[in-house]
Design a protein around this motif. Structure first.
Motif, PDB file in Angstrom:
ATOM      1  N   PHE A  74      31.575  52.496  34.022  1.00 13.60           N
ATOM      2  CA  PHE A  74      32.025  51.600  35.076  1.00 13.60           C
ATOM      3  C   PHE A  74      30.886  50.750  35.623  1.00 13.60           C
ATOM      4  O   PHE A  74      31.049  49.559  35.879  1.00 13.60           O
ATOM      5  CB  PHE A  74      32.718  52.372  36.202  1.00 13.60           C
ATOM      6  CG  PHE A  74      33.409  51.460  37.144  1.00 13.60           C
ATOM      7  CD1 PHE A  74      34.543  50.769  36.751  1.00 13.60           C
ATOM      8  CD2 PHE A  74      32.904  51.236  38.403  1.00 13.60           C
ATOM      9  CE1 PHE A  74      35.177  49.885  37.611  1.00 13.60           C
ATOM     10  CE2 PHE A  74      33.534  50.365  39.267  1.00 13.60           C
ATOM     11  CZ  PHE A  74      34.673  49.685  38.872  1.00 13.60           C
ATOM     12  N   ARG A  75      29.715  51.340  35.802  1.00  9.45           N
ATOM     13  CA  ARG A  75      28.569  50.562  36.285  1.00  9.45           C
ATOM     14  C   ARG A  75      28.182  49.478  35.274  1.00  9.45           C
ATOM     15  O   ARG A  75      27.864  48.351  35.658  1.00  9.45           O
ATOM     16  CB  ARG A  75      27.380  51.482  36.567  1.00  9.45           C
ATOM     17  CG  ARG A  75      27.514  52.269  37.856  1.00  9.45           C
ATOM     18  CD  ARG A  75      26.364  53.262  38.010  1.00  9.45           C
ATOM     19  NE  ARG A  75      26.372  53.908  39.288  1.00  9.45           N
ATOM     20  CZ  ARG A  75      25.578  53.586  40.309  1.00  9.45           C
ATOM     21  NH1 ARG A  75      24.710  52.620  40.175  1.00  9.45           N
ATOM     22  NH2 ARG A  75      25.649  54.232  41.447  1.00  9.45           N
ATOM     23  N   THR A  76      28.226  49.809  33.999  1.00  5.66           N
ATOM     24  CA  THR A  76      27.918  48.819  32.959  1.00  5.66           C
ATOM     25  C   THR A  76      28.952  47.699  32.971  1.00  5.66           C
ATOM     26  O   THR A  76      28.615  46.518  32.842  1.00  5.66           O
ATOM     27  CB  THR A  76      27.859  49.495  31.576  1.00  5.66           C
ATOM     28  OG1 THR A  76      26.856  50.517  31.617  1.00  5.66           O
ATOM     29  CG2 THR A  76      27.538  48.501  30.487  1.00  5.66           C
ATOM     30  N   TYR A  77      30.209  48.074  33.145  1.00  6.89           N
ATOM     31  CA  TYR A  77      31.270  47.062  33.230  1.00  6.89           C
ATOM     32  C   TYR A  77      31.005  46.104  34.395  1.00  6.89           C
ATOM     33  O   TYR A  77      31.118  44.880  34.243  1.00  6.89           O
ATOM     34  CB  TYR A  77      32.639  47.731  33.400  1.00  6.89           C
ATOM     35  CG  TYR A  77      33.709  46.772  33.850  1.00  6.89           C
ATOM     36  CD1 TYR A  77      34.241  45.832  32.967  1.00  6.89           C
ATOM     37  CD2 TYR A  77      34.168  46.775  35.159  1.00  6.89           C
ATOM     38  CE1 TYR A  77      35.206  44.928  33.388  1.00  6.89           C
ATOM     39  CE2 TYR A  77      35.139  45.886  35.581  1.00  6.89           C
ATOM     40  CZ  TYR A  77      35.650  44.955  34.692  1.00  6.89           C
ATOM     41  OH  TYR A  77      36.599  44.066  35.111  1.00  6.89           O
ATOM     42  N   LEU A  78      30.666  46.641  35.562  1.00  8.46           N
ATOM     43  CA  LEU A  78      30.403  45.792  36.720  1.00  8.46           C
ATOM     44  C   LEU A  78      29.240  44.840  36.469  1.00  8.46           C
ATOM     45  O   LEU A  78      29.273  43.685  36.887  1.00  8.46           O
ATOM     46  CB  LEU A  78      30.115  46.650  37.955  1.00  8.46           C
ATOM     47  CG  LEU A  78      31.305  47.400  38.537  1.00  8.46           C
ATOM     48  CD1 LEU A  78      30.852  48.337  39.644  1.00  8.46           C
ATOM     49  CD2 LEU A  78      32.373  46.444  39.039  1.00  8.46           C
ATOM     50  N   PHE A  82      30.398  41.043  36.541  1.00 11.06           N
ATOM     51  CA  PHE A  82      30.018  40.326  37.750  1.00 11.06           C
ATOM     52  C   PHE A  82      28.514  40.088  37.890  1.00 11.06           C
ATOM     53  O   PHE A  82      28.072  39.592  38.914  1.00 11.06           O
ATOM     54  CB  PHE A  82      30.502  41.093  38.987  1.00 11.06           C
ATOM     55  CG  PHE A  82      31.993  41.245  39.048  1.00 11.06           C
ATOM     56  CD1 PHE A  82      32.809  40.161  39.300  1.00 11.06           C
ATOM     57  CD2 PHE A  82      32.578  42.481  38.846  1.00 11.06           C
ATOM     58  CE1 PHE A  82      34.178  40.301  39.368  1.00 11.06           C
ATOM     59  CE2 PHE A  82      33.949  42.640  38.916  1.00 11.06           C
ATOM     60  CZ  PHE A  82      34.753  41.546  39.166  1.00 11.06           C
ATOM     61  N   GLN A  83      27.725  40.504  36.915  1.00  6.94           N
ATOM     62  CA  GLN A  83      26.271  40.381  36.947  1.00  6.94           C
ATOM     63  C   GLN A  83      25.653  41.175  38.103  1.00  6.94           C
ATOM     64  O   GLN A  83      24.609  40.824  38.626  1.00  6.94           O
ATOM     65  CB  GLN A  83      25.815  38.916  37.025  1.00  6.94           C
ATOM     66  CG  GLN A  83      25.967  38.137  35.741  1.00  6.94           C
ATOM     67  CD  GLN A  83      27.410  37.796  35.420  1.00  6.94           C
ATOM     68  OE1 GLN A  83      28.147  37.362  36.279  1.00  6.94           O
ATOM     69  NE2 GLN A  83      27.808  37.994  34.177  1.00  6.94           N
ATOM     70  N   TYR A 142      39.615  53.359  35.829  1.00  4.93           N
ATOM     71  CA  TYR A 142      40.505  52.557  34.984  1.00  4.93           C
ATOM     72  C   TYR A 142      41.243  51.503  35.826  1.00  4.93           C
ATOM     73  O   TYR A 142      41.349  50.346  35.432  1.00  4.93           O
ATOM     74  CB  TYR A 142      41.503  53.477  34.272  1.00  4.93           C
ATOM     75  CG  TYR A 142      41.998  52.951  32.960  1.00  4.93           C
ATOM     76  CD1 TYR A 142      41.333  53.250  31.777  1.00  4.93           C
ATOM     77  CD2 TYR A 142      43.130  52.141  32.892  1.00  4.93           C
ATOM     78  CE1 TYR A 142      41.785  52.775  30.559  1.00  4.93           C
ATOM     79  CE2 TYR A 142      43.582  51.656  31.680  1.00  4.93           C
ATOM     80  CZ  TYR A 142      42.915  51.973  30.516  1.00  4.93           C
ATOM     81  OH  TYR A 142      43.356  51.484  29.326  1.00  4.93           O
ATOM     82  N   ARG A 143      41.714  51.926  37.003  1.00  4.69           N
ATOM     83  CA  ARG A 143      42.420  50.986  37.894  1.00  4.69           C
ATOM     84  C   ARG A 143      41.492  49.865  38.353  1.00  4.69           C
ATOM     85  O   ARG A 143      41.885  48.697  38.403  1.00  4.69           O
ATOM     86  CB  ARG A 143      42.980  51.719  39.111  1.00  4.69           C
ATOM     87  CG  ARG A 143      44.376  52.253  38.935  1.00  4.69           C
ATOM     88  CD  ARG A 143      44.960  52.758  40.253  1.00  4.69           C
ATOM     89  NE  ARG A 143      44.087  53.671  40.983  1.00  4.69           N
ATOM     90  CZ  ARG A 143      43.937  54.960  40.703  1.00  4.69           C
ATOM     91  NH1 ARG A 143      44.607  55.508  39.701  1.00  4.69           N
ATOM     92  NH2 ARG A 143      43.128  55.711  41.427  1.00  4.69           N
ATOM     93  N   LEU A 144      40.257  50.221  38.697  1.00  2.50           N
ATOM     94  CA  LEU A 144      39.308  49.208  39.152  1.00  2.50           C
ATOM     95  C   LEU A 144      38.996  48.207  38.042  1.00  2.50           C
ATOM     96  O   LEU A 144      38.849  47.017  38.301  1.00  2.50           O
ATOM     97  CB  LEU A 144      38.025  49.865  39.666  1.00  2.50           C
ATOM     98  CG  LEU A 144      38.122  50.452  41.068  1.00  2.50           C
ATOM     99  CD1 LEU A 144      36.952  51.386  41.347  1.00  2.50           C
ATOM    100  CD2 LEU A 144      38.176  49.342  42.105  1.00  2.50           C
ATOM    101  N   VAL A 145      38.916  48.684  36.816  1.00  2.13           N
ATOM    102  CA  VAL A 145      38.699  47.766  35.690  1.00  2.13           C
ATOM    103  C   VAL A 145      39.908  46.841  35.561  1.00  2.13           C
ATOM    104  O   VAL A 145      39.753  45.622  35.422  1.00  2.13           O
ATOM    105  CB  VAL A 145      38.446  48.533  34.375  1.00  2.13           C
ATOM    106  CG1 VAL A 145      38.482  47.593  33.177  1.00  2.13           C
ATOM    107  CG2 VAL A 145      37.112  49.267  34.424  1.00  2.13           C
TER     108      VAL A 145
END
Length: 168
Positions: A74-78, A82-83, A142-145
């Protein structure tokens, strides 16, 4: 004694032109070949994150590795989406930076804060969550993604009037 003919310079010139033409042909061939190499499209961050979150479910029997994997994904996704420099910061530093951004709404920020704090309990406070709590953490990520993934432009706003058809 040998008498030079006037054609010697012609042969050298022709040889040089052949070498130059061969080099140009080789360069053109390499350039065309590079153009033909098709790079596969990069998989969007939200799809990679969902795939990695699904893969993390294999670690469900081991709470700490599972939470580390889910949190890392999740941190990598953010960071990619969003950089945000999420993977390089502590939860407190990241949450402080998060409050200043308009990229997430208030509910998403609260959900993200809750998610990261629950992950930290497992990672650093040696909290042993139940399987239900682990699945809840996974579901929250998953919801946040899904909530933050880019949305395609809606074409519903571009309606055009259609003239009525007449039957002959």
């Amino acid at each position: 004694m040998e008498i030079p003919s006037g054609l010697e310079w012609l042969w050298w010139t022709l040889a040089a032109l052949v070498v130059i033409a061969a080099l140009l042909g080789l360069a053109l061939f390499i350039f065309q070949r590079r153009k033909q190499v098709v790079t596969p499209p990069q998989i969007p961050a939200h799809i990679r994150a969902k795939q990695a979150l699904d893969a993390a479910l294999k670690l469900l029997a081991e709470p700490k590795p599972f939470v580390i994997a889910v949190s890392s994904v999740f941190r990598t996704y953010l960071e990619e989406r969003f950089q945000f420099r999420a993977p390089e910061r502590t939860t407190e530093e990241f949450l402080h930076e998060l409050q200043a951004t308009p990229l997430l709404d208030k509910k998403q920020k609260e959900s993200l804060s809750d998610f990261l704090q629950r992950c930290d309990l497992v990672k650093f406070a040696k909290y042993e969550p139940t399987e239900t709590e682990l699945r809840d953490l996974h579901g929250a990520a998953y919801r946040l993604v899904e909530e933050t993934e880019p949305r395609p432009e809606s074409t519903a706003n571009t309606t055009s009037e259609v003239e009525p058809q007449t039957n002959p």
